[in-house]
Scaffold this motif. Structure first.
Motif, PDB file in Angstrom:
ATOM      1  N   UNK A   1       0.832  -1.191   0.000  1.00  0.00           N
ATOM      2  CA  UNK A   1       0.000   0.000   0.000  1.00  0.00           C
ATOM      3  C   UNK A   1       0.872   1.248   0.000  1.00  0.00           C
ATOM      4  N   UNK A   2       1.893   1.248   0.821  1.00  0.00           N
ATOM      5  CA  UNK A   2       2.808   2.389   0.882  1.00  0.00           C
ATOM      6  C   UNK A   2       3.474   2.627  -0.477  1.00  0.00           C
ATOM      7  N   UNK A   3       3.968   1.573  -1.110  1.00  0.00           N
ATOM      8  CA  UNK A   3       4.623   1.716  -2.417  1.00  0.00           C
ATOM      9  C   UNK A   3       3.651   2.248  -3.472  1.00  0.00           C
ATOM     10  N   UNK A   4       2.413   1.779  -3.439  1.00  0.00           N
ATOM     11  CA  UNK A   4       1.410   2.247  -4.403  1.00  0.00           C
ATOM     12  C   UNK A   4       1.108   3.736  -4.198  1.00  0.00           C
ATOM     13  N   UNK A   5       0.936   4.113  -2.960  1.00  0.00           N
ATOM     14  CA  UNK A   5       0.651   5.519  -2.666  1.00  0.00           C
ATOM     15  C   UNK A   5       1.826   6.396  -3.079  1.00  0.00           C
ATOM     16  N   UNK A   6       3.034   5.958  -2.792  1.00  0.00           N
ATOM     17  CA  UNK A   6       4.225   6.736  -3.186  1.00  0.00           C
ATOM     18  C   UNK A   6       4.324   6.851  -4.704  1.00  0.00           C
ATOM     19  N   UNK A   7       4.027   5.779  -5.419  1.00  0.00           N
ATOM     20  CA  UNK A   7       4.100   5.816  -6.883  1.00  0.00           C
ATOM     21  C   UNK A   7       3.149   6.878  -7.425  1.00  0.00           C
ATOM     22  N   UNK A   8       1.910   6.874  -6.933  1.00  0.00           N
ATOM     23  CA  UNK A   8       0.937   7.858  -7.397  1.00  0.00           C
ATOM     24  C   UNK A   8       1.307   9.265  -6.932  1.00  0.00           C
TER      25      UNK A   8
END
Length: 60
Positions: A42-49
């Motif tokens: 979840x953290x990686x996805x949020x950072x990507x966006x």
């Protein structure tokens, strides 16, 4: 007397996942974290966006 001030421009001097985990745990989002969506993912996805939006922001 202050002799130097450091800025962590690339966010490499501290673990950003830990404060993210604490924030998620203090909200109702914690109920959405499970084996299928670990908090690290979840953290990686949020950072990507977030990074994509930042690029749009600085380009106008």
């Amino acid at each position: 007397m202050i002799k130097a001030v450091y800025f962590d421009l690339d966010d490499t001097l501290y673990d950003q996942l830990q404060p993210f985990q604490l924030a998620v745990q203090s909200t109702d989002l914690i109920h959405h974290i499970n084996e299928q969506l670990p908090i690290e993912d979840l953290y990686r996805r949020i950072r990507r966006h977030s990074d994509l939006l930042w690029e749009k922001h600085i380009s106008g």
